[in-house]
Design a protein around this motif. Sequence first.
Motif, PDB file in Angstrom:
ATOM      1  N   VAL A   1       3.574  -0.935   3.803  1.00  0.00           N
ATOM      2  CA  VAL A   1       3.122   0.308   3.749  1.00  0.00           C
ATOM      3  C   VAL A   1       4.596   1.400   3.093  1.00  0.00           C
ATOM      4  O   VAL A   1       5.436   1.337   3.857  1.00  0.00           O
ATOM      5  N   ARG A   2       4.111   1.962   2.144  1.00  0.00           N
ATOM      6  CA  ARG A   2       5.147   3.040   1.719  1.00  0.00           C
ATOM      7  C   ARG A   2       4.419   4.244   1.900  1.00  0.00           C
ATOM      8  O   ARG A   2       3.527   4.919   1.092  1.00  0.00           O
ATOM      9  N   LYS A   3       5.262   5.408   2.741  1.00  0.00           N
ATOM     10  CA  LYS A   3       4.719   6.888   2.855  1.00  0.00           C
ATOM     11  C   LYS A   3       5.205   7.583   1.780  1.00  0.00           C
ATOM     12  O   LYS A   3       6.729   7.477   1.947  1.00  0.00           O
ATOM     13  N   VAL A   4       4.571   8.415   0.827  1.00  0.00           N
ATOM     14  CA  VAL A   4       5.211   9.240   0.071  1.00  0.00           C
ATOM     15  C   VAL A   4       4.629  10.658   0.308  1.00  0.00           C
ATOM     16  O   VAL A   4       3.348  10.852   0.550  1.00  0.00           O
TER      17      VAL A   4
ATOM     18  N   LEU B   1      -3.118   2.374  -3.797  1.00  0.00           N
ATOM     19  CA  LEU B   1      -2.753   3.775  -3.570  1.00  0.00           C
ATOM     20  C   LEU B   1      -3.844   4.537  -2.847  1.00  0.00           C
ATOM     21  O   LEU B   1      -4.838   4.619  -3.349  1.00  0.00           O
ATOM     22  N   ILE B   2      -3.413   5.112  -1.756  1.00  0.00           N
ATOM     23  CA  ILE B   2      -4.237   6.044  -0.863  1.00  0.00           C
ATOM     24  C   ILE B   2      -3.846   7.402  -1.071  1.00  0.00           C
ATOM     25  O   ILE B   2      -2.823   7.672  -0.774  1.00  0.00           O
ATOM     26  N   TYR B   3      -4.775   8.507  -1.451  1.00  0.00           N
ATOM     27  CA  TYR B   3      -4.409   9.849  -1.348  1.00  0.00           C
ATOM     28  C   TYR B   3      -5.201  10.339  -0.197  1.00  0.00           C
ATOM     29  O   TYR B   3      -6.425  10.306   0.031  1.00  0.00           O
TER      30      TYR B   3
ATOM     31  N   VAL C   1       0.706  -1.166  -0.087  1.00  0.00           N
ATOM     32  CA  VAL C   1      -0.071  -0.009  -0.229  1.00  0.00           C
ATOM     33  C   VAL C   1       1.011   1.387  -0.074  1.00  0.00           C
ATOM     34  O   VAL C   1       1.764   1.503   0.750  1.00  0.00           O
ATOM     35  N   THR C   2       0.840   1.943  -1.012  1.00  0.00           N
ATOM     36  CA  THR C   2       1.351   3.456  -0.967  1.00  0.00           C
ATOM     37  C   THR C   2       0.316   4.359  -0.512  1.00  0.00           C
ATOM     38  O   THR C   2      -0.841   4.572  -0.795  1.00  0.00           O
ATOM     39  N   ILE C   3       0.834   5.270   0.447  1.00  0.00           N
ATOM     40  CA  ILE C   3      -0.126   6.353   1.175  1.00  0.00           C
ATOM     41  C   ILE C   3       0.413   7.624   0.998  1.00  0.00           C
ATOM     42  O   ILE C   3       1.590   7.678   1.284  1.00  0.00           O
TER      43      ILE C   3
END
Length: 587
Positions: free
Chosen positions: A164-167, A342-344, A126-128
Amino acid sequence: MLFKVRQLWKALVEEQIGIYAREMLGSDIVLPPLAVQTPPKPELGDIAFPLFAYAKLLRTAPVKLASELKSRIEKIDNRPLGDLLIAGPYLNIRIDMNSLASELSTEIASRKEAYGTNDTMAGQRVTIEFSCPNTNKPLHLGHMRNDSIGESVSAILKANGANVRKVNLINNRGVHICKSMLAYQKFGNGETPESTGIKGDHFVGKFYVKFANWAKEDPTAEAQAQEMLKKWEDGDREVLALWETMNKWTLDGLAESYKKMGISFDAFYYESNTYKFGKDEILKGLADGVFYQEDDGSVWVDLSSINLDKKVLLRKDGTSLYMTQDVGTAIMRHQDWPFDSLIYVVASEQQYHFKVLFYVLDQLGYDWAKNLHHLSYGMVNLPEGKMKSREGTVVDADDLVAQLTELASSEIHEKQREDLVGDVEQTASSIALGALNYYLLQVIPTKDMVFNPAESISFAGNTGPYLQYMGARICSMLRKFETEEKGYEGIGFDSSLLTLSDERELVKQLALYPQIVAKAGADLDPSIVCSFLYELSRLFSKWYHDNPVLKAGDKALVRSRIELSKMVLQVLKNAFELIGIPFLESM
């Protein structure tokens, strides 16, 4: 654990309803799923099964059906431990709290900080994306709600087993950036953050406000900013040099703010690196007939299939928009780290933007576009009204943290607790951060909220400092117990001694925690954890106030109540981690 107990009872009651239905009707029948509820009062038990629907199918009274099921289940030798109660049209269960407390003590003691975590999202990448500041101003209160939600949801998803990958997408280009640059050219007089002693992001933000004031007097200001943007995209050396300098000033300042607020990221993306890629993708879609071009040269997407009108993707002069660069950024992210979703984390006022973005990516043929999610959150305002960046009326993040820290420090000095807490400044900073995150997260993300600094820092009521104080209070009690522990050798935890109704409620609340973590992850909602924490702290405070622990008299009872307190402490610590509340052993 409580979820498991509820499911065991649910399965048993459903099975017995099915058997009884076949006996009554002489054939199998499709029955509706059995609802599981919580009785409104503790004396009515811990689990409630409404029987209206089944009684109607079987043409019998609900109370009679409840009585029949109770009689049948009580004859089953290997049923789960607990008592069956009839409450009108409900069949209720009073859980065997002795057994539950014993299992709970063993599990919490063995799993410690891992208690409550699960693997329901194991294997999911999951990218957030959250924060996403502009490089023309410092962080404000709106950013802080965004950051608190982003950090908390990331931690909650990890607790549910996700990778999780925080961007962070840095909005470092566009006409809004040019406005600060243009104002600096006109009014800066060669000043720098160093020469003025002003933090870099604040220094640049000052010129964004100056532009807004100047534009009220000069009708050509907006056109000049657009002209500067065109020069930037054309690679004008002088404009690029100023852009790089002012961007660095802002980014250095933002880094300080993030560190102070406990915000971190695994990767940064910059619009200046993604907008060209986005433009190429739009032009490719134009060539493939996915998009169309107007007579003035602008490129558009037809949105009629999603019940919208149309949206411009490239301006007539070829410059890009937010939509253009967001297309490029999403594609680059999937290339860099192929995600499952991907969560915005973006304010609710951008719902239209993301609906169009997801549609555009889908039209471009990216199958992962169906796994994009907009975590929409409401606006955060002040008691006196809405904030406006360009008018300089926002609550600055650094100033707010400093204000909360000062309020916490004053509270420590007022209560003369300097010797107890040790480092007053560090403790005050931790209290401020706990107050901020809890206040911002206790409201369901989709709702607008009003932030009241003085209310958030209160040590009483539904606040972060209140929760921190509860943890410190337990630590203080445990330190006192450690001085007497030598007289307790050989005395273990006896769950059968926890017979009070308040103790039953505490055990149930502790057992509920894994289910809370799972629900918060499924709903992407940190307020679920906040509500749980406040209820746990409220229950413990009432129990601790009404019942002695260290002075309970009987050593076996003292030991058992100490162990219950340790369980509460561990769960507090675990839940604090999910919503960004620093744990304090002394306050």
